[in-house]
Every structure is written in C-alpha cells, then in structure tokens.
Design a protein around this motif. Sequence first.
Motif, PDB file in Angstrom:
ATOM      1  N   TYR A  11       0.628  -1.222  -0.098  1.00 51.56           N
ATOM      2  CA  TYR A  11       0.160   0.045  -0.111  1.00 51.56           C
ATOM      3  C   TYR A  11       0.925   1.375  -0.016  1.00 51.56           C
ATOM      4  CZ  TYR A  11      -3.707  -3.323   1.456  1.00 51.56           C
ATOM      5  OH  TYR A  11      -4.281  -4.355   1.487  1.00 51.56           O
ATOM      6  N   ILE A  20      -1.866   0.322  -5.040  1.00 49.95           N
ATOM      7  CA  ILE A  20      -1.978  -0.845  -4.207  1.00 49.95           C
ATOM      8  C   ILE A  20      -1.435  -1.881  -5.280  1.00 49.95           C
ATOM      9  CG2 ILE A  20      -3.819  -2.346  -3.203  1.00 49.95           C
ATOM     10  CD1 ILE A  20      -5.485   0.229  -2.830  1.00 49.95           C
ATOM     11  N   GLU A  22      -0.488  -6.094  -5.314  1.00 48.95           N
ATOM     12  CA  GLU A  22      -0.652  -7.431  -4.767  1.00 48.95           C
ATOM     13  C   GLU A  22       0.148  -8.295  -5.600  1.00 48.95           C
ATOM     14  OE1 GLU A  22      -4.089 -10.156  -2.579  1.00 48.95           O
ATOM     15  OE2 GLU A  22      -4.629  -9.163  -4.458  1.00 48.95           O
ATOM     16  N   GLU A  31      -2.807  -4.683  -9.509  1.00 45.80           N
ATOM     17  CA  GLU A  31      -2.305  -3.370  -9.209  1.00 45.80           C
ATOM     18  C   GLU A  31      -3.413  -2.361  -9.496  1.00 45.80           C
ATOM     19  OE1 GLU A  31       2.037  -2.664  -9.428  1.00 45.80           O
ATOM     20  OE2 GLU A  31       1.533  -1.677 -11.443  1.00 45.80           O
TER      21      GLU A  31
END
Length: 181
Positions: A11, A20, A22, A31
């Motif tokens: 984050y 953000i 992942e 994203e």
Amino acid sequence: KQTESGHVIEYDDTPSAERIHEYHRSGTFREIHPSGKSVAQTMNEKYDLVESNSYEYVKGSKYETYKRGFFQLINDSEVGGADARIEVAGSSNYLLTVNNGNYKCLVPGGDAELAAKQRISMHSNEIVQTAHLLTLNIGNLKTNISNDITLSSTGMIQTQTGSHHSTTKGTVSYTHLTLPT
C-alpha cells in the motif's frame, strides 16, 4: 513487505504515486495505479464463477486479443428460450474478418435467416449452393452475366412465364435430342 515464500502486498501512499500492489510468487499480480487504472496478470488459468447474473459496462471501447482459440458456449443446460444476441445500436457497423481461414455458420436443427432492409451483397470467386429444393420468391429478377450460362439437369428444365423476351448479340444454338421410346 514480502513474505517468506515471496508474496508481496504493498500500500503506497507516496503523493502522486499512490498505488496498491498485490503480487504472488508465481508472477500473478493485481495493481491499482494513481489514476485508478487497474492492471492484473494471471500466470496460469483464470476462473470467474457467478451464481446469478453478470453485467459489464464499458463507457469507452473494449479490446480483447486471444493468442490462440476462442470458445463460447451459451445455454449449456439446453433450456429453451435462452437466446444469444449481439445488437449494434445506431448507424454503426458489425464487421467480422477471417484473414486466413474459413467462416462457417452451422444450424443443424433449425432455420438460418439473413435479412437486410436495403441490399445483401455477396462477393466471391465462386458461389456454390447445394439444396434439395431451392425456392426463390422474387418481385423482379435481373441477372447480368459477363460470360456463359450452363444449365445441366438429369431431369426436366421447365420454365413458366406470362411472356418471354430474349435478346442476344451472338449466336443462339439449341440441340434437341429425341430419345427412343
């Protein structure tokens, strides 16, 4: 922060670069960029399962590219009335291009209909029609042929008309064979 096996969840609140992210160690990631753009990459198969209806609305254009084949099955439960429909609104066009291959439209258990308000055009090197019965319901028929017409029948060729007019610029020849009885 990265987990022991290589997974990452970030984050980032950096001004004008907020995002953000992942990340799975296989390379699959999701994203969200500062502009709100969402990017996802799946390194293996992807499944979206919806137990009810699914809706997608795209305000701009939608582009899809398939490196290999594309298969779509509609109404796998074979319930009547579950139709498939593509509708193009306004004065837009629907274009289907097959660059190097064939296009087939198969209707093994029903009728096929092609209808147009103005004109249907077919352009090809050769047009082949195969049917047990060919019926043409036409108000007027105009045929322009630049070369020859060959009619061949193992049965009878029959013409019925109210009146008949023929014009030729060349030779007309008829061959009549009388078969022995």
